[in-house]
Design an enzyme around this catalytic site. Sequence first.
Site, mmCIF file in Angstrom:
data_model
loop_
_atom_site.group_PDB
_atom_site.id
_atom_site.type_symbol
_atom_site.label_atom_id
_atom_site.label_comp_id
_atom_site.label_asym_id
_atom_site.label_seq_id
_atom_site.Cartn_x
_atom_site.Cartn_y
_atom_site.Cartn_z
ATOM 1 N N PHE A 1 0.860 -1.189 0.000
ATOM 2 C CA PHE A 1 0.000 0.000 0.000
ATOM 3 C C PHE A 1 0.895 1.237 0.000
ATOM 4 O O PHE A 1 1.781 1.376 0.839
ATOM 5 C CB PHE A 1 -0.892 -0.032 1.240
ATOM 6 N N THR A 2 0.682 2.135 -0.930
ATOM 7 C CA THR A 2 1.639 3.221 -1.164
ATOM 8 C C THR A 2 1.305 4.521 -0.452
ATOM 9 O O THR A 2 1.891 5.553 -0.753
ATOM 10 C CB THR A 2 1.743 3.498 -2.674
ATOM 11 N N CYS A 3 0.386 4.516 0.480
ATOM 12 C CA CYS A 3 0.033 5.764 1.177
ATOM 13 C C CYS A 3 1.188 6.193 2.078
ATOM 14 O O CYS A 3 1.487 5.539 3.085
ATOM 15 C CB CYS A 3 -1.232 5.564 1.999
ATOM 16 N N THR A 4 1.841 7.295 1.700
ATOM 17 C CA THR A 4 2.986 7.751 2.498
ATOM 18 C C THR A 4 2.565 8.400 3.814
ATOM 19 O O THR A 4 3.392 8.588 4.705
ATOM 20 C CB THR A 4 3.844 8.739 1.691
ATOM 21 N N SER A 5 1.284 8.755 3.952
ATOM 22 C CA SER A 5 0.815 9.246 5.254
ATOM 23 C C SER A 5 0.938 8.149 6.301
ATOM 24 O O SER A 5 1.348 8.398 7.446
ATOM 25 C CB SER A 5 -0.633 9.713 5.153
#
Length: 782
Positions: free
Chosen positions: A751-755
């Site tokens: 999952f690429t959500c940097t948050s």
Amino acid sequence: MKISSGAINFSTIPNQVKKLITSIREHTKNGLTSKITSVKNTHTSLNEKFKTGKDSPIEFALPQKIKDFFQPKDKNTLNKTLITVKNIKDTNNAGKKNISAEDVSKMNAAFMRKHIANQTCDYNYRMTGAAPLPGGVSVSANNRPTVSEGRTPPVSPSLSLQATSSPSSPADWAKKLTDAVLRQKAGETLTAADRDFSNADFRNITFSKILPPSFMERDGDIIKGFNFSNSKFTYSDISHLHFDECRFTYSTLSDVVCSNTKFSNSDMNEVFLQYSITTQQQPSFIDTTLKNTLIRHKANLSGVILNEPDNSSPPSVSRGGNFIRLGDIWLQMPLLWTENAADGFLNHEHNNGKSILMTIDSLPDKYSQEKVRAMEDLVKSLRDGRLTEAGIRPVESSLVSVLAHPPYTQSALISEWLGPVQERFFAHQCQTYNDVPLPAPDTYYQQRLLPVLLDSFDRNSAAMTTHSGLFNQVILHCMTGVDCTDGIRQKAAALYEQYLAHPAVSPHIHNGLFGNYDGSPDWTTRAADNFLLLSSQDSDTAMMLSTDTLLTMLNPTPDTAWDNFYLLRAGENVSTAQISPVELFRHDFPVFLAAFNQQATQRRFGELIDIILSTEEHGELNQQFIAATNQKHSTVKLIDDASVSRLATIFAPLLPEGKLSPAHYQHILSAYHLTDATPQKQAETLFCLSTAFARYSSSAIFGTEHDSPPALRGYAEALMQKAWELSPAIFPSSEQFTDWSDRFHGLHGAFTCTSVVADSMQRHARKYFPSVLSSILPLAWA
């Protein structure tokens, strides 16, 4: 032994001996043929009339305690010694009369003691405890006056009475005192003569140099029962000593250093006591009298025994001065009330808690009438001194800290004069501390100034809303101060109820968020949102926060959260996501601004931005990156093609093959002073910088939920990679490192959500190296 009536000089003989000789002469009529060679410790009953008796020898057996006093080699001799009084004959054949056996026994004892004294000069001190007093009289162990013995064998048949000379210099007096004190410390019982230091001269003596350190220690040895009356201690240093049951009557303690000196159960009447300005800690007086003693204005009198004054005139002081009565004590006052005099005599906040105000107030409550009377005299002096408001201003806080409290509030004279002073003090507090935090309240502030501020707000209720920054701080410290009394807390709570009922405040408390959720405060827990600050600019805006949050925002630490509050507009909660804390504090709640800025200056993330985005080449972009650190969310997004291309051009030289270039890595180490740091320390810093750039790439700042700037993601991952190379031990595990790396690049279906990545890395850093994180991560993101 024959006694002759013609070989005695009566002018040099003490009265006891005179009476003895007179009695003998009266009974022998025509005189005795023997001579008295020495008389010692003769019991006072020898003054009784002598009775006639036999002229045969009378023997006297030594008491056992006298035998035991000598070494074994002496005992055999002494056991055989008999004192024989013989050949006392009456030359008048018509009327032979002999001394009674009772009185002869007493004379035997006297002559025996003389014999013993010739063998040991210490006998009188060690056995009887007697020591010479003026006139050759001493006090024996049974406290009866006796005639002092000679210390050397008699050299002539005439009566010999030895006098003791006084020391001739301060050094000699000091030596004598040292000897006496050490004997007392060793457990010996000193006579009154041993402890008599009346008329002594201790000028310029530093007692710590003549006494063992144990006398200067806390709860150490005590100088007990000495008579220092009419003695001189000028310029001496008696610091840290404890005098108990001592007498200082009529002594001079001028310019004496008496830091932390304790006087207990002592007589200090008629003393001239002006201790040196180098005295750091006040002397204390416990169950001590100070009748007609001149006391400086910086003494603690909490243990003094006060009595009614007599009609004595004020003391004469070479430097001049005015005086007021405090019971039977004299307190020195300045000749004129100048600004310097006001500061020196009244400003205990500027003089380590010492002032004439605190001196008077230090007396126990049982002397309240004397305290009020002395304070009234002080106020009259100030009133007549015509000090200007400017002259009073520096000491207003000290004045109200004492005079605005009982018992002085009972005095109409004091209250009338103090009223304007307290009003000016309150106005100054409102002006100074509405926009900045109050100093951390100590015991003095909690017990003496907070009640005055409560009283001032009670008198001027409008100031509660016009200066809600100060008012909320006062209530906060009243409710949380460990030294605040229950009475202070109850008054603070009642006053806050009035504040909450004000039309400018009440709309903000009925939203299900305030206090116990029904519009009233809940003082049983510090987590309840009980405090409501009004905006200094917009009456429709308020901040609601808990006790703990308010305390930590006023006195922040690197870990302080600056968004743990409700921002209310017209009573409704509004989001602070896109509001810059620094702008909010500057415009609406300036009481937090200074503390926030102080913490912000300790955050050094901006130094890396200046390395990458120099203001000369990338001024606009630099400002965007810096501005983004001042808020939790940014409306500026850098995902358009032009922005992505521009960022790629800037970051590509820094990341050859996706890793930090050696030159750029050295720039980072230099900027954060890590060139000589350990690999672990370098790794922790790079890890925290990676966390910040992960935040830049997230939807909160320059990205969106579906896209983010690739250059920022790549740079964040390169920083993390270098941290791993330097010190894998700072990571939770190799699996976690791989997971974070995959998320940055979207590899292996991660999952690429940097948050999520930024939050996860931030939690890890806060747990394992929080100080490094706090030195880098922007406050708004913390």
